[in-house]
Design an enzyme around this catalytic site. Sequence first.
Site, PDB file in Angstrom:
ATOM      1  N   LEU A 144       0.860  -1.174   0.000  1.00 47.35           N
ATOM      2  CA  LEU A 144       0.000   0.000   0.000  1.00 47.35           C
ATOM      3  C   LEU A 144       0.900   1.228   0.000  1.00 47.35           C
ATOM      4  CD1 LEU A 144      -2.621  -0.954   2.778  1.00 47.35           C
ATOM      5  CD2 LEU A 144      -2.976  -1.004   0.294  1.00 47.35           C
ATOM      6  N   ASP A 145       0.429   2.322  -0.587  1.00 48.49           N
ATOM      7  CA  ASP A 145       1.190   3.565  -0.542  1.00 48.49           C
ATOM      8  C   ASP A 145       1.429   3.982   0.899  1.00 48.49           C
ATOM      9  OD1 ASP A 145       1.114   3.698  -3.292  1.00 48.49           O
ATOM     10  OD2 ASP A 145      -0.572   5.103  -3.364  1.00 48.49           O
ATOM     11  N   LYS A 146       2.484   4.746   1.105  1.00 48.77           N
ATOM     12  CA  LYS A 146       2.836   5.201   2.451  1.00 48.77           C
ATOM     13  C   LYS A 146       1.646   5.826   3.165  1.00 48.77           C
ATOM     14  CE  LYS A 146       5.796   8.537   4.877  1.00 48.77           C
ATOM     15  NZ  LYS A 146       6.859   9.567   4.735  1.00 48.77           N
TER      16      LYS A 146
END
Length: 342
Positions: A148-150
């Site tokens: 997942l993106d940060k």
Amino acid sequence: MSDPFKQADDTRKVLTAGEDAAGRLDAWLADALGGEYSRSRLKALIEQSAVLVNGTAVTEPKRKVHPGDAIEITLPEPEDPEPKGEDIPLEVLYEDNDLIVVVKPAGLVVHPAAGNWTGTLVNALIHHCGTSLSGIGGVRRPGIVHRLDKETSGVMVAAKNDAAHRHLSAQFADHGRSGPLERAYQAVVWGRPKQLRGTIDAALGRAGDRTKRAVKREESEDAREAITHYEVVERYGEKPDATCLASLVECELETGRTHQIRVHMAHIGHPLIGDPEYGAAFKTKANLLPERARAVVNSFHRQALHAFMLQFEHPTTGEVMRFEAHAPDDLETLLVALRAMN
């Protein structure tokens, strides 16, 4: 390109741009250093003020190089390539000998990389699981089968042995086309899609740098198939003409491209609230909101995206497992403020 003069020790290199020097600083350095360092690493060093041009620190990787420029780069001490365990709190939904399911908070990077060598989900998993994580993902990505993106929160699964890693990775590669894998996200977007339920089928590719993405023509060299199914589940600030100021949308992925939901929703004119990359042009729309909602939106400094559901087949038992994670506090505060407009 003519050979630049180089003077080097363990941490410092000095180069002089030749008569034919041109192009971006990061690209020129990568070429001048003969591939010794990746362009992404050099870009990160530039952004960290580790590069001087004619005696002045430069922080823009796209800064143009000119003939005669004196370029000095200071290299950090070598990093330990093997991440260490760190006592970072984990919200564990499930764990057995094959896998662990956790809720990743917004702000936590999944695995070590340039600029984020520590303080990642991998460091937390190593501390929690010890040596039981699968090594098939590589030294810096033990156990990781998806990401997942940060700044995206939500459910993730990690493998604790190589057999589980292979099985889970195959499910994610298949995107649920022939198996039970499902991934569902909550996204808070500006406005309301004309169709309350639909599919966005638009190929994605790079948009000028390593991470940003854009919709591309299918014939483009770097175009990759990307399909997102969405459904509007809540509307906020609805008007007589059936438009509204914002909406809660549930998205399911048929593919798993970088920034897919963020780019696709922006592509149809409804970027995510708080998205600094793809929704910046909509930031002034907060001025249309009531005072309370406006204050909450203006203080929401990440894309409003939460991976609330993950379903997959257990690699050993074959059981279909489904996990859901409630919205984190910041997203819940945003939803409460928007619901108050109705």
